[in-house]
Structure formats: C-alpha cells, structure tokens
Design an enzyme around this catalytic site. Structure first.
Site, mmCIF file in Angstrom:
data_model
loop_
_atom_site.group_PDB
_atom_site.id
_atom_site.type_symbol
_atom_site.label_atom_id
_atom_site.label_comp_id
_atom_site.label_asym_id
_atom_site.label_seq_id
_atom_site.Cartn_x
_atom_site.Cartn_y
_atom_site.Cartn_z
ATOM 1 N NE ARG A 88 -4.178 -1.744 0.063
ATOM 2 C CZ ARG A 88 -4.311 -2.868 -0.743
ATOM 3 N NH1 ARG A 88 -3.147 -3.090 -1.533
ATOM 4 N NH2 ARG A 88 -5.157 -3.631 -0.766
ATOM 5 C CD GLU B 14 -6.296 -0.546 2.048
ATOM 6 O OE1 GLU B 14 -6.610 -0.716 0.886
ATOM 7 O OE2 GLU B 14 -5.864 -1.395 2.961
ATOM 8 C CB SER C 216 -10.116 -1.749 2.742
ATOM 9 O OG SER C 216 -10.445 -2.728 2.166
#
Length: 308
Positions: free
Chosen positions: A167, A298, A216
C-alpha cells in the site's frame, strides 16, 4: 495570486472538495487545477511558486479531506489523461483512466489485468498506493510511469525508483503521475471477462458497494491485500480484529463501520470528515485495547480540521 496567463486548463480558487470524494466530505482547497494536457501541467508547475504545496488527487475513492480543507493546489487530471493503449501484453494508461476500464480493455485484448476490475479509483492512485486485491498488486505488473515533477520536468520512473511496498510507493513529493505502463500475461478474453464478473459478484455479496465508502478503511495487520487471496485462510484480517473488538456497526454522528463488512467506513448521510476520522480512531483504540494490534489507516486523510 497565481498567474493564469500561460495555462489552458481550469484553475478554480477556494474549491469545495466534498463533491469530488466518494465519502462526500471535506472543506475547500485553496486552488483546484485541472490541466488540459501534459504540456499544460508542466507549464503550470514551472510557474507555480515553490512555497505553494501541490496535492495530486484522483477520483477521491480512497480519501478523507478534513473539514477545514486543504492549503494547497489540488491537481486533478481529466479527459486529457485517460487514454488506454494496448500493444502486445503491455497496457499504457493515462493516470485518470479508471482501474475498471483498464481491466476491461486489457481483457478485450487478451491481457490479464483482471485484479484491477474491482479496485475503485484510477491508475494514478493504483500506482501511488500499490493497489491490489486477491493476492495481486500493481507492483506485480508495473513497468514504468511518466510523472511531471514539482519542478515541471517530465520524467520516467521504473519500479526501482518507486520502491513499491504494501500500500505504498516512493512517488516524489509534489510529483504528478500522468501515465503508467503495465504488463499482463496473455489470456482468453472470454475467460478473463468471466473471471472479472465472478469477482464483481463476490464483491457485491460481501462489501457495501451501494453505500458511500472509501473502500477498505485499514490495512490488514498481516500485510496482505484487504480482500486476501481467493484461497487465503490467514486469520489476521482487519475486519476480524474489528469484529473481535465489537466495533462492527459502530457509529459516530453520520459515520458507521459497515454491518456488511466491518472494515468499511461509510457515510450514512450527513457525516462530517471529523465523524469519519473520529470513528476510525475509536476503532483503532478499541482494537489495540482488545488485541494489542495497531491498525494502520488505508484511507488517506489530508487537510486541516475545521477548528485548526
């Protein structure tokens, strides 16, 4: 003031950002610039005073802009940056091209980029955040990216320069990614489209796709993609530790952790950015108190709170 005499794109002062994010929250940016093309973007960044911050923004699918807004020039790419070209097994896409559109066009040409089909957002964001699902990541297929640096210089960056991680990537500060080349493996178009449809069906059954969310909310503690591989049985998922902390369905103002998937933060109507971020922080605290695990956001959060 910013000199607009040499640019062809649209420059808007004090632009409300709430309508540009999927969560529909956030205050104004000092400026919003929508360049006409790469040359226009280069011209703008060359003439922009160095002390003015730049924030590249995609479609706002993974973003909370705080209620006080953003003290920066937000750069949002549009139609001049959404072309998709396929040559052999390589797909070159403008940063504004939607991930889903890239996956579909690649499949039409017999190139497997199916994991992109269910990822909300654009290719620019997918590269910057090393987006992934079902065990596949942007880094796995990435070959190169064209970026306009904060200085206005056009540069080509490879995987080594971006240093992809879970990420994350090392896109230079203030740089605007304008296109990326991705290399998939060959596949039968009909089979690729069938796989994408199956992924969409699974997503609709397990995620609140009809709600205002930003995907998410937290990274999985294990470092896997938020949905995991199709056959992944690893127990350490963000949704699982949120459930164990009793926070499925938790609310703050107009914000709620989804009853359908507890790692999805949703705006049920009238939520502020403070509601959404505040609920997320409550979840992080409760998870830490019950399991000792520190969840990492996130969703990107930017800007100033309303009172500061």
């Amino acid at each position: 003031m910013i000199d607009t005499s040499a640019i062809r794109g649209k420059l808007t002062p004090n632009r409300d950002l709430s309508e540009l994010t999927w969560l529909r929250v956030g205050g104004p940016a000092d400026w919003l610039f929508q360049p006409a093309d790469i040359d226009d973007l280069q011209t703008f960044l060359r003439m922009l005073p160095a002390d003015i911050a730049v924030f590249p923004m995609g479609v706002g699918s993974n973003l909370i802009v705080r209620d006080g807004g953003l003290r920066a020039v937000v750069i949002r790419l549009g139609r001049g940056f959404n072309a998709i070209d396929v040559a052999g097994d390589t797909v070159t896409a403008g940063a504004a091209a939607l991930d889903a559109h890239v996956a579909r066009k690649a499949a039409d040409a017999g190139v497997d980029l199916t994991f992109l089909r269910t990822i909300p957002g654009s290719i620019g964001g997918a590269v910057r955040m090393n987006a992934g699902c079902y065990g596949s990541y942007t880094a796995d297929v990435f070959r190169s990216a064209q970026v306009v640096l904060r200085s206005g210089e056009l540069a080509t960056l490879g995987a080594a320069e971006l240093n992809f991680r879970y990420r994350q990537s090392d896109l230079p500060e203030g740089a605007v990614l304008v296109s990326a080349s991705l290399q998939g493996v060959p596949g039968d178009p009909e089979a690729l489209h069938a796989r994408m449809q199956a992924q969409l069906d699974k997503r609709d059954q397990t995620q609140p796709t009809k709600e205002r969310s930003a995907g998410s909310t937290f990274r999985n503690p294990a470092g896997f993609s938020s949905t995991g591989r199709a056959d992944d049985t690893h127990e350490l998922k963000a949704w699982k530790v949120i459930d164990e902390a009793g926070m499925r369905g938790a609310r703050l103002g107009g914000a709620q952790m989804s009853e359908m998937h507890s790692n999805f933060l949703i705006n049920t109507g009238g939520a502020t950015a403070a509601d959404l971020e505040g609920l997320g922080e409550e979840v992080r605290k409760k998870v830490y108190d019950t399991s000792g695990i520190t969840l990492e956001w996130e969703i990107m959060r930017v800007g100033d709170p309303l009172d500061g």
